[in-house]
Design a protein around this motif. Structure first.
Motif, mmCIF file in Angstrom:
data_model
loop_
_atom_site.group_PDB
_atom_site.id
_atom_site.type_symbol
_atom_site.label_atom_id
_atom_site.label_comp_id
_atom_site.label_asym_id
_atom_site.label_seq_id
_atom_site.Cartn_x
_atom_site.Cartn_y
_atom_site.Cartn_z
ATOM 1 N N ARG A 38 0.951 -1.175 -0.235
ATOM 2 C CA ARG A 38 -0.047 -0.104 -0.121
ATOM 3 C C ARG A 38 0.872 1.277 0.053
ATOM 4 O O ARG A 38 1.825 1.176 0.566
ATOM 5 C CB ARG A 38 -0.932 0.073 1.112
ATOM 6 N N GLN A 39 0.563 2.470 -0.514
ATOM 7 C CA GLN A 39 1.046 3.412 -0.584
ATOM 8 C C GLN A 39 -0.018 4.559 -0.109
ATOM 9 O O GLN A 39 -1.017 4.900 -0.946
ATOM 10 C CB GLN A 39 1.565 3.856 -1.744
ATOM 11 N N ALA A 40 0.401 5.214 1.016
ATOM 12 C CA ALA A 40 -0.783 6.235 1.513
ATOM 13 C C ALA A 40 0.025 7.695 0.889
ATOM 14 O O ALA A 40 0.988 7.771 0.549
ATOM 15 C CB ALA A 40 -0.574 6.395 3.000
ATOM 16 N N PRO A 41 -0.966 8.555 0.880
ATOM 17 C CA PRO A 41 -0.528 10.065 0.328
ATOM 18 C C PRO A 41 0.508 10.401 1.042
ATOM 19 O O PRO A 41 0.926 10.598 2.165
ATOM 20 C CB PRO A 41 -2.008 10.698 0.637
ATOM 21 N N GLY A 42 1.631 10.818 0.251
ATOM 22 C CA GLY A 42 2.816 11.480 0.747
ATOM 23 C C GLY A 42 3.835 10.453 1.274
ATOM 24 O O GLY A 42 4.933 10.839 1.855
#
Length: 115
Positions: A38-42
């Motif tokens: 997963r990649q969260a904002p920023g």
């Protein structure tokens, strides 16, 4: 080049559940270990959970006890059941080989958890 398609994301309230799916264009029987990232904002992309061909699983600290990874080799599909979701789980979720990823990634599926 392998193609990966993630689905199942959406908007849920904190405490809710989602089940993500990952379909691959190649046989899962040939892939020793697959993972959900997963990649969260920023933030950078992180490995959330992985599953080996023998069914053994590993989870990052953030998902232990809440996430369950599974795979169906005969369907070239992998799943991530996410329960008790928290706002900090908000991210784009991807699937790929683990720990060494393929260079190509799917479009991901957005998971948004509201408080």
């Amino acid at each position: 080049q392998v193609q990966l398609v993630e689905s199942g994301g959406g908007l849920v309230q904190a405490g809710g559940s989602l089940r993500l799916s990952c379909a691959a264009s190649i046989s899962f029987f040939s892939i020793p270990t697959m993972g959900w990232y997963r990649q969260a904002p920023g933030k950078g992309r992180e490995l959330v959970a992985s599953i080996s061909s023998d069914g053994s699983t590993n989870y990052a600290y953030t998902g232990k006890g809440r996430f369950t990874i599974s795979r169906e080799n005969n369907k070239n599909t992998m799943y991530l059941q996410m329960n008790s979701l928290k706002p900090e789980d908000t991210a784009v979720y991807y699937c790929n080989k683990a720990p060494r990823c393929w260079s190509s990634w799917g479009q991901g599926t957005q998971v948004t958890v509201s408080s």
